[in-house]
Design an enzyme around this catalytic site. Sequence first.
Site, PDB file in Angstrom:
ATOM      1  N   HIS A 159     -51.508  26.512  68.423  1.00 14.05           N
ATOM      2  CA  HIS A 159     -50.052  26.552  68.586  1.00 14.05           C
ATOM      3  C   HIS A 159     -49.733  26.911  70.038  1.00 14.05           C
ATOM      4  O   HIS A 159     -50.109  27.986  70.517  1.00 14.05           O
ATOM      5  CB  HIS A 159     -49.439  27.610  67.669  1.00 14.05           C
ATOM      6  CG  HIS A 159     -49.407  27.222  66.223  1.00 14.05           C
ATOM      7  ND1 HIS A 159     -49.850  26.007  65.755  1.00 14.05           N
ATOM      8  CD2 HIS A 159     -48.971  27.917  65.123  1.00 14.05           C
ATOM      9  CE1 HIS A 159     -49.686  25.972  64.424  1.00 14.05           C
ATOM     10  NE2 HIS A 159     -49.153  27.111  64.041  1.00 14.05           N
ATOM     11  N   CYS A 210     -48.041  32.661  62.038  1.00 15.00           N
ATOM     12  CA  CYS A 210     -48.882  32.120  63.108  1.00 15.00           C
ATOM     13  C   CYS A 210     -48.062  31.667  64.317  1.00 15.00           C
ATOM     14  O   CYS A 210     -48.555  31.650  65.439  1.00 15.00           O
ATOM     15  CB  CYS A 210     -49.729  30.960  62.588  1.00 15.00           C
ATOM     16  SG  CYS A 210     -48.767  29.622  61.840  1.00 15.00           S
TER      17      CYS A 210
END
Length: 311
Positions: free
Chosen positions: A203, A110
């Site tokens: 993120h 990720c």
Amino acid sequence: LMENKWKLDIKMPEYTKDMIVEDAMDVKNVSNGVKLIFCAVNLDKQELVALEEAYAKEEVVVVSNNSANRMKTDVPMIIPEINANHLDIVETQRKRLGTKKGFIVVKPNCSIQSYVPALNALKDFGLEKVVVSTYQAISGSGKNFSDWPEMVDNVIPFISGEEAKSELEPLKIWGTFDGKKFVNASEPIISAQCIRVPVLDGHLATVSVKFKEKPSKEEIIKRWKEYRSEIEKYQLPLSPNKFLTYFEEENRPQTKLDRDLYNGMGISIGRLREDNIYDYKFVCLSHNTLRGAAGGALLGAELLKAKGLLD
């Protein structure tokens, strides 16, 4: 009991409370009548390799969120909008596994989902060096604030294994298939720092990049705004309306404002400016549990179906 294990910020749907969870290690029985599985479990690396290969050998297609098989030279690691052509290696993998239908495809970590798409659009300018810092949400660890109180009002400058993945996995994404195996790209050289921040989802990454042939700022923004992927022709249900979105505002992207762009499957970019050491620097953002995990795996499975790799 199940209520205590529910991690999302929405109420648990009633139908899930009575779902029967079977033993994933009972490969024969679980595989019966199943064509596709999504694998995201916490096991030792060798146990994970064995588990995923066992399902593939039962002629099940495995779409994995785990890291164990990511760097295998015949296992495609897919960001669908970038390297769908890597699925060409499936037949090579099937020969190794001795299968007719079963194979493994993996989703990358990720942490790379925000900056690799942004850099990919600029690849032909010659990516030479990249310095990236990722500011990663706590849901990436499978936790929320109620079960990780140490993260409240805190930043932890270490995420186990994450920096090595962030530096190596993009080179496989940008690698080539020589007919037998993947050969990782030799450039760019990537230096990564991965930091856990007190955010639930999303993120964010700050990136500095040096090119072999420095483009203008206008050329870069044009590339991002006009980026088109070959998978658009499939009109996959989870595909974002636009893969890359550049924000002109100087304070965007913001995690809370922009992580849900196109149902959490779009990549946000902003703050492009010249860098004092490298050529340019910018900020980018992705939703770590949608684009970066579950959604990315589902989109990968949709691509497999569209390309005829699911019977």
